[in-house]
Design a protein around this motif. Structure first.
Motif, PDB file in Angstrom:
ATOM      1  N   THR A 174       0.832  -1.209   0.000  1.00  0.00           N
ATOM      2  CA  THR A 174       0.000   0.000   0.000  1.00  0.00           C
ATOM      3  C   THR A 174       0.864   1.257   0.000  1.00  0.00           C
ATOM      4  OG1 THR A 174      -1.782  -1.116   1.217  1.00  0.00           O
ATOM      5  CG2 THR A 174      -1.761   1.286   1.276  1.00  0.00           C
ATOM      6  N   ALA A 175       1.863   1.301   0.886  1.00  0.00           N
ATOM      7  CA  ALA A 175       2.700   2.491   1.003  1.00  0.00           C
ATOM      8  C   ALA A 175       3.481   2.763  -0.272  1.00  0.00           C
ATOM      9  CB  ALA A 175       3.660   2.331   2.187  1.00  0.00           C
ATOM     10  N   LEU A 176       4.039   1.717  -0.872  1.00  0.00           N
ATOM     11  CA  LEU A 176       4.828   1.898  -2.097  1.00  0.00           C
ATOM     12  C   LEU A 176       3.944   2.270  -3.277  1.00  0.00           C
ATOM     13  CD1 LEU A 176       7.423  -1.019  -1.823  1.00  0.00           C
ATOM     14  CD2 LEU A 176       7.719   1.386  -1.217  1.00  0.00           C
ATOM     15  N   ARG A 177       2.777   1.638  -3.384  1.00  0.00           N
ATOM     16  CA  ARG A 177       1.859   1.967  -4.486  1.00  0.00           C
ATOM     17  C   ARG A 177       1.397   3.411  -4.384  1.00  0.00           C
ATOM     18  NH1 ARG A 177      -3.168   2.565  -4.247  1.00  0.00           N
ATOM     19  NH2 ARG A 177      -3.420   1.393  -2.305  1.00  0.00           N
ATOM     20  N   GLU A 178       0.971   3.810  -3.196  1.00  0.00           N
ATOM     21  CA  GLU A 178       0.494   5.183  -3.017  1.00  0.00           C
ATOM     22  C   GLU A 178       1.604   6.204  -3.264  1.00  0.00           C
ATOM     23  OE1 GLU A 178      -2.353   6.734  -2.174  1.00  0.00           O
ATOM     24  OE2 GLU A 178      -3.609   4.943  -2.250  1.00  0.00           O
ATOM     25  N   SER A 179       2.829   5.885  -2.851  1.00  0.00           N
ATOM     26  CA  SER A 179       3.954   6.806  -3.068  1.00  0.00           C
ATOM     27  C   SER A 179       4.255   6.963  -4.549  1.00  0.00           C
ATOM     28  CB  SER A 179       5.193   6.312  -2.323  1.00  0.00           C
ATOM     29  OG  SER A 179       4.982   6.310  -0.932  1.00  0.00           O
ATOM     30  N   GLN A 180       4.145   5.881  -5.286  1.00  0.00           N
ATOM     31  CA  GLN A 180       4.368   5.970  -6.730  1.00  0.00           C
ATOM     32  C   GLN A 180       3.264   6.780  -7.390  1.00  0.00           C
ATOM     33  OE1 GLN A 180       4.605   2.202  -8.881  1.00  0.00           O
ATOM     34  NE2 GLN A 180       6.077   3.132 -10.287  1.00  0.00           N
ATOM     35  N   GLU A 181       2.030   6.586  -6.943  1.00  0.00           N
ATOM     36  CA  GLU A 181       0.909   7.312  -7.529  1.00  0.00           C
ATOM     37  C   GLU A 181       0.943   8.800  -7.178  1.00  0.00           C
ATOM     38  OE1 GLU A 181      -2.584   5.367  -6.134  1.00  0.00           O
ATOM     39  OE2 GLU A 181      -2.270   3.543  -7.339  1.00  0.00           O
ATOM     40  N   GLU A 182       1.301   9.119  -5.946  1.00  0.00           N
ATOM     41  CA  GLU A 182       1.231  10.504  -5.484  1.00  0.00           C
ATOM     42  C   GLU A 182       2.437  11.344  -5.864  1.00  0.00           C
ATOM     43  OE1 GLU A 182       0.492  10.699  -1.326  1.00  0.00           O
ATOM     44  OE2 GLU A 182      -1.530   9.885  -1.474  1.00  0.00           O
ATOM     45  N   ILE A 183       3.651  10.749  -5.796  1.00  0.00           N
ATOM     46  CA  ILE A 183       4.856  11.558  -6.035  1.00  0.00           C
ATOM     47  C   ILE A 183       5.814  10.931  -7.045  1.00  0.00           C
ATOM     48  CG2 ILE A 183       4.691  12.616  -3.749  1.00  0.00           C
ATOM     49  CD1 ILE A 183       6.983  10.799  -2.835  1.00  0.00           C
ATOM     50  N   SER A 184       5.390   9.854  -7.714  1.00  0.00           N
ATOM     51  CA  SER A 184       6.200   9.179  -8.741  1.00  0.00           C
ATOM     52  C   SER A 184       7.497   8.607  -8.176  1.00  0.00           C
ATOM     53  CB  SER A 184       6.524  10.137  -9.901  1.00  0.00           C
ATOM     54  OG  SER A 184       5.340  10.567 -10.533  1.00  0.00           O
ATOM     55  N   LEU A 185       7.464   8.155  -6.929  1.00  0.00           N
ATOM     56  CA  LEU A 185       8.628   7.509  -6.332  1.00  0.00           C
ATOM     57  C   LEU A 185       8.600   6.026  -6.698  1.00  0.00           C
ATOM     58  CD1 LEU A 185      11.125   7.573  -4.515  1.00  0.00           C
ATOM     59  CD2 LEU A 185       9.614   7.213  -2.550  1.00  0.00           C
ATOM     60  N   ALA A 186       9.573   5.589  -7.500  1.00  0.00           N
ATOM     61  CA  ALA A 186       9.607   4.206  -7.964  1.00  0.00           C
ATOM     62  C   ALA A 186       9.889   3.265  -6.791  1.00  0.00           C
ATOM     63  CB  ALA A 186      10.683   4.037  -9.029  1.00  0.00           C
ATOM     64  N   PRO A 187       9.129   2.172  -6.652  1.00  0.00           N
ATOM     65  CA  PRO A 187       9.325   1.236  -5.539  1.00  0.00           C
ATOM     66  C   PRO A 187      10.724   0.648  -5.469  1.00  0.00           C
ATOM     67  CG  PRO A 187       7.214   0.833  -6.613  1.00  0.00           C
ATOM     68  CD  PRO A 187       7.948   1.826  -7.467  1.00  0.00           C
ATOM     69  N   ASN A 188      11.383   0.476  -6.616  1.00  0.00           N
ATOM     70  CA  ASN A 188      12.716  -0.137  -6.604  1.00  0.00           C
ATOM     71  C   ASN A 188      13.780   0.786  -6.014  1.00  0.00           C
ATOM     72  OD1 ASN A 188      12.335   1.366  -9.228  1.00  0.00           O
ATOM     73  ND2 ASN A 188      14.490   0.835  -9.452  1.00  0.00           N
ATOM     74  N   LEU A 189      13.442   2.052  -5.760  1.00  0.00           N
ATOM     75  CA  LEU A 189      14.379   2.988  -5.136  1.00  0.00           C
ATOM     76  C   LEU A 189      14.245   3.011  -3.616  1.00  0.00           C
ATOM     77  CD1 LEU A 189      14.143   6.069  -7.543  1.00  0.00           C
ATOM     78  CD2 LEU A 189      15.861   4.246  -7.514  1.00  0.00           C
ATOM     79  N   GLU A 233      17.488   6.099  -2.052  1.00  0.00           N
ATOM     80  CA  GLU A 233      18.649   6.669  -2.726  1.00  0.00           C
ATOM     81  C   GLU A 233      18.199   7.898  -3.526  1.00  0.00           C
ATOM     82  OE1 GLU A 233      21.783   6.013  -2.528  1.00  0.00           O
ATOM     83  OE2 GLU A 233      21.593   4.278  -1.216  1.00  0.00           O
ATOM     84  N   PRO A 234      18.961   9.005  -3.492  1.00  0.00           N
ATOM     85  CA  PRO A 234      18.535  10.245  -4.167  1.00  0.00           C
ATOM     86  C   PRO A 234      18.745  10.189  -5.680  1.00  0.00           C
ATOM     87  CG  PRO A 234      20.638  10.585  -3.089  1.00  0.00           C
ATOM     88  CD  PRO A 234      20.202   9.190  -2.711  1.00  0.00           C
ATOM     89  N   LYS A 235      18.116   9.212  -6.301  1.00  0.00           N
ATOM     90  CA  LYS A 235      18.219   9.067  -7.756  1.00  0.00           C
ATOM     91  C   LYS A 235      16.855   9.233  -8.413  1.00  0.00           C
ATOM     92  CE  LYS A 235      21.982   5.707  -7.218  1.00  0.00           C
ATOM     93  NZ  LYS A 235      22.439   4.303  -7.469  1.00  0.00           N
ATOM     94  N   PHE A 236      15.951   9.845  -7.690  1.00  0.00           N
ATOM     95  CA  PHE A 236      14.568   9.925  -8.158  1.00  0.00           C
ATOM     96  C   PHE A 236      14.279  11.227  -8.906  1.00  0.00           C
ATOM     97  CE2 PHE A 236      14.827  10.876  -3.516  1.00  0.00           C
ATOM     98  CZ  PHE A 236      14.686  12.253  -3.590  1.00  0.00           C
ATOM     99  N   ASP A 237      13.175  11.209  -9.622  1.00  0.00           N
ATOM    100  CA  ASP A 237      12.643  12.401 -10.284  1.00  0.00           C
ATOM    101  C   ASP A 237      11.189  12.507  -9.858  1.00  0.00           C
ATOM    102  OD1 ASP A 237      12.079  14.548 -11.913  1.00  0.00           O
ATOM    103  OD2 ASP A 237      11.865  13.338 -13.733  1.00  0.00           O
ATOM    104  N   LEU A 238      10.955  13.184  -8.741  1.00  0.00           N
ATOM    105  CA  LEU A 238       9.623  13.218  -8.162  1.00  0.00           C
ATOM    106  C   LEU A 238       8.716  14.207  -8.887  1.00  0.00           C
ATOM    107  CD1 LEU A 238      10.500  13.120  -4.350  1.00  0.00           C
ATOM    108  CD2 LEU A 238      10.142  11.218  -5.933  1.00  0.00           C
ATOM    109  N   ARG A 239       7.471  13.816  -9.040  1.00  0.00           N
ATOM    110  CA  ARG A 239       6.455  14.667  -9.670  1.00  0.00           C
ATOM    111  C   ARG A 239       5.153  14.494  -8.896  1.00  0.00           C
ATOM    112  NH1 ARG A 239       8.851  11.793 -13.450  1.00  0.00           N
ATOM    113  NH2 ARG A 239       7.046  10.426 -13.698  1.00  0.00           N
ATOM    114  N   PRO A 240       4.543  15.595  -8.456  1.00  0.00           N
ATOM    115  CA  PRO A 240       3.289  15.481  -7.697  1.00  0.00           C
ATOM    116  C   PRO A 240       2.112  15.119  -8.593  1.00  0.00           C
ATOM    117  CG  PRO A 240       3.831  17.780  -8.051  1.00  0.00           C
ATOM    118  CD  PRO A 240       4.995  16.991  -8.565  1.00  0.00           C
ATOM    119  N   GLU A 241       1.243  14.274  -8.106  1.00  0.00           N
ATOM    120  CA  GLU A 241      -0.008  13.968  -8.789  1.00  0.00           C
ATOM    121  C   GLU A 241      -0.952  15.119  -8.458  1.00  0.00           C
ATOM    122  OE1 GLU A 241      -3.323  13.119 -10.332  1.00  0.00           O
ATOM    123  OE2 GLU A 241      -3.497  12.891  -8.160  1.00  0.00           O
TER     124      GLU A 241
END
Length: 217
Positions: free
Chosen positions: A105-120, A146-154
């Protein structure tokens, strides 16, 4: 000297030793005597009603391992939402039927809300279940990022993404108990002001839990 540099162990090891295992179920069984936290901690009159079902939910507490010190990702909720508009929160939300557990739940919601990939995200444990006055049973899942993300708000849910130094959040000197009146009844809550951001309520309560766990190590 910062809050964490007093610790003899590596930050990651301190965190691992401080946290609970992540529950296998989406919504762990709650006992009246169980270890839970919630809005009722400061407001006993709002104690959860165990005769009613709880809505299972989870949030991710994303700790970013930056070279100049760890930070925590937080979001500001969109101002047009009907509930908790404009409030500061961790990415997360209610569980879907297809979610295997709180981590999913936490990883899915994080990917949906801020585009944080679960593998990071490396999930290392969880905090105490947090119960809200609206009967949500929230599992705070802690992960190292790890700070390799490109976050984008939903845009439908999140208006802003920002980071706060972990040291600042864990320092109890930055956490205050505030109060206000609602329908003529005084209510209390924890708050952590940070610049233009007012971190309060359930989010501040979860941060308090993390702070107390680390201070005991």
């Amino acid at each position: 000297m910062t809050f964490l540099t007093n610790k003899k162990q590596d930050l990651t090891e301190v965190l691992r030793q401080s946290l609970e295992p992540v529950p296998k179920a989406v919504s762990p069984a709650l006992e009246l005597t169980g270890a839970i936290r919630g809005d009722h901690d400061l407001n006993p009159a709002t104690a959860p009603n165990h005769a009613l079902p709880f809505v299972p939910a989870a949030v991710l507490v994303p700790i970013v391992l930056r070279r100049d010190g760890p930070t925590v990702i937080l979001t500001r909720r969109a101002t047009h939402l009907s509930k908790h508009a404009g409030q500061i929160s961790f990415p997360g939300g209610r569980a879907d039927e297809g979610d295997e557990n709180a981590v999913a739940t936490a990883l899915r919601e994080s990917q949906e809300e801020i585009s944080l990939a679960p593998n990071l995200v490396e999930v290392i444990g969880s905090l105490t279940t947090y119960i809200t006055v609206t009967q949500y049973s929230v599992t705070p899942v802690v992960g190292l990022v790890e700070p390799k993300f490109d976050l984008r708000p939903e845009v439908g849910e999140v208006s802003e993404i920002f980071e706060v130094p972990l040291d600042f959040l864990l320092d109890q000197a930055n956490r205050k108990k505030h109060s206000g009146f609602r329908n003529g009844v005084e209510r209390f809550w924890y708050a952590i002001p940070f610049g233009e951001y007012y971190i309060w309520g359930a989010t501040a309560g979860m941060i308090k839990d993390l702070s107390e766990r680390i201070m005991q190590k």
